[in-house]
Design an enzyme around this catalytic site. Structure first.
Site, short mmCIF file in Angstrom:
data_model
loop_
_atom_site.label_atom_id
_atom_site.label_comp_id
_atom_site.label_asym_id
_atom_site.label_seq_id
_atom_site.Cartn_x
_atom_site.Cartn_y
_atom_site.Cartn_z
N ASP A 100 -78.72 0.82 7.83
CA ASP A 100 -79.12 0.13 6.60
C ASP A 100 -80.04 1.05 5.82
O ASP A 100 -80.72 1.89 6.39
CB ASP A 100 -79.87 -1.17 6.91
N HIS B 153 -71.16 1.41 -7.81
CA HIS B 153 -70.58 2.70 -7.44
C HIS B 153 -71.18 3.23 -6.14
O HIS B 153 -70.45 3.66 -5.23
CB HIS B 153 -70.78 3.74 -8.53
#
Length: 376
Positions: free
Chosen positions: A267, A336
């Site tokens: 993460d 993106h």
């Protein structure tokens, strides 16, 4: 009947593994990247958009959610999944890392950490028992033990004392977690850059017994070389048949190197934070959309990327909306970046399954070394 938490390995290439973490709310393909939804949202993204990038799981932040809107309130509203409209798995951190960073606002004892809220100055006590309670109220699928994480560099005595405290807290976390079918508890290995301390930590955690194991205490100032030095041995100190999670990592090349060394889950706030500050992360490295060279460039960020920012908009447009401080800039660049991260994870999974990881990694580094396209 509630589906129990389990982990299956489907392929290996050297130390790297690919497989699936099975949870009651769905499967998580590994190696996996978890976008960070600190305050019950991945900033600038709708939940369905996050899912469209390929994410199987999100990370929620215990510290921030306990302060605002509050764990008890969230439980009354149906838990974190319903609250933020995400019906797939969620992992919540324990709150320990954020509390430890509040050095001027907290008091550390064997019981836990007493601290003042950075939001309103109110006083709180976070202990292993309270952390488990908060994460239960949130309804997270993967719960993290409450631990202490010293910033590096730190002397060996400080690291050893911190690790041993974390192990005592891990035992209390396991007891407080109890028996919760369909939910998992991960232990967190500590020990800084000391191999023997990490070995002691891993042995203690395995004696307690957890559903998965995290490698904590890295990406806290030690640098990539030192981090990889630890990852050369730390994953091997943990059980082979359980998922391994490297907390708070990281940059694309950090993730690739960690996968090569046997890590399964990651993460980091980097893809979303970079998106909000005008940085696009691509196969050819980072692109700073603020730069004047993009002002009249009709090309996409990456012609091979299928995200909305690349298929529908030019660099010139992205440069303009960032300069104009339009909200769509954060939305498109974050989408993106998250798409790129999930595409990278899919590529790693495929390469491991095919026994072609070395070739994939060589191409990854070659593309980044080539750098961005020449200006128009």
């Amino acid at each position: 009947m509630i589906k129990r938490f389990s982990f299956s390995i489907h392929g290996k290439d050297g130390a790297a593994r690919t497989g699936v973490v099975h949870t009651a709310r769905g499967d998580i393909r590994t190696p996996a990247f978890m976008p960070v939804g600190t305050a019950a949202t991945v900033k600038a993204m709708m939940p369905e958009s996050v899912r469209a990038t390929g994410a199987d799981i999100l990370l929620g932040n215990t510290y921030h959610l306990m302060l605002r809107p509050g764990a008890e309130r969230m439980a009354r509203l149906g838990g974190l999944h319903a609250f933020m409209n995400w019906d797939r798995p969620i992992l919540t951190d324990s709150g320990g890392f954020q509390v430890m960073s509040l050095t001027s606002l907290r008091k550390l004892t064997e019981k836990g950490v007493e601290f003042r809220s950075h939001v309103d100055g109110s006083k709180h006590m976070l202990s292993p028992e309270r952390s488990m309670e908060i994460q239960r109220l949130l309804g997270s699928d993967i719960v993290m033990c409450f631990d202490e994480c010293p910033a590096l560099p730190a002397d060996r005595t400080r690291i050893e004392e911190s690790m041993q405290l974390s192990m005592r807290w891990a035992e209390r976390s396991k007891e407080a977690f109890g028996d919760r079918p369909g939910h998992a508890l991960f232990g967190i290995q500590q020990g800084g850059l000391e191999q023997d301390l990490r070995g002691e930590s891993a042995a203690t955690l395995q004696k307690i017994g957890f559903d998965g194991y995290a490698i904590g205490g890295l990406a806290v100032g030690e640098g990539q070389e030192a981090m990889f030095g630890v990852l050369d041995y730390a994953p091997g100190q943990l059980p082979q048949d359980k998922p391994r999670y490297l907390m708070g990592v990281g940059k694309p090349d950090d993730i690739v190197g960690a996968v090569q060394r046997g890590v399964d889950m990651f993460d980091c706030v980097l893809p979303s934070r970079s998106g909000r500050t005008g940085q696009a992360l691509t196969r050819r490295g980072a692109i700073n959309i603020k730069n004047a060279r993009h002002a009249e460039d009709p090309r996409p960020l990456d012609p091979d990327c299928t995200c909305p920012a690349c298929t529908n908009y030019s660099r010139a447009y992205l440069h303009h909306v960032f300069k104009a401080q339009e909200i769509i800039s954060s939305m498109l660049l974050t989408w993106h970046n998250l798409h790129y991260y999930q595409e990278l994870m899919a590529g790693l999974r495929g390469a491991i399954a095919a026994g072609a990881l070395d070739a994939f990694v060589a191409e990854f580094h070659a593309q980044r070394a080539a750098g961005d396209f020449e200006p128009v």
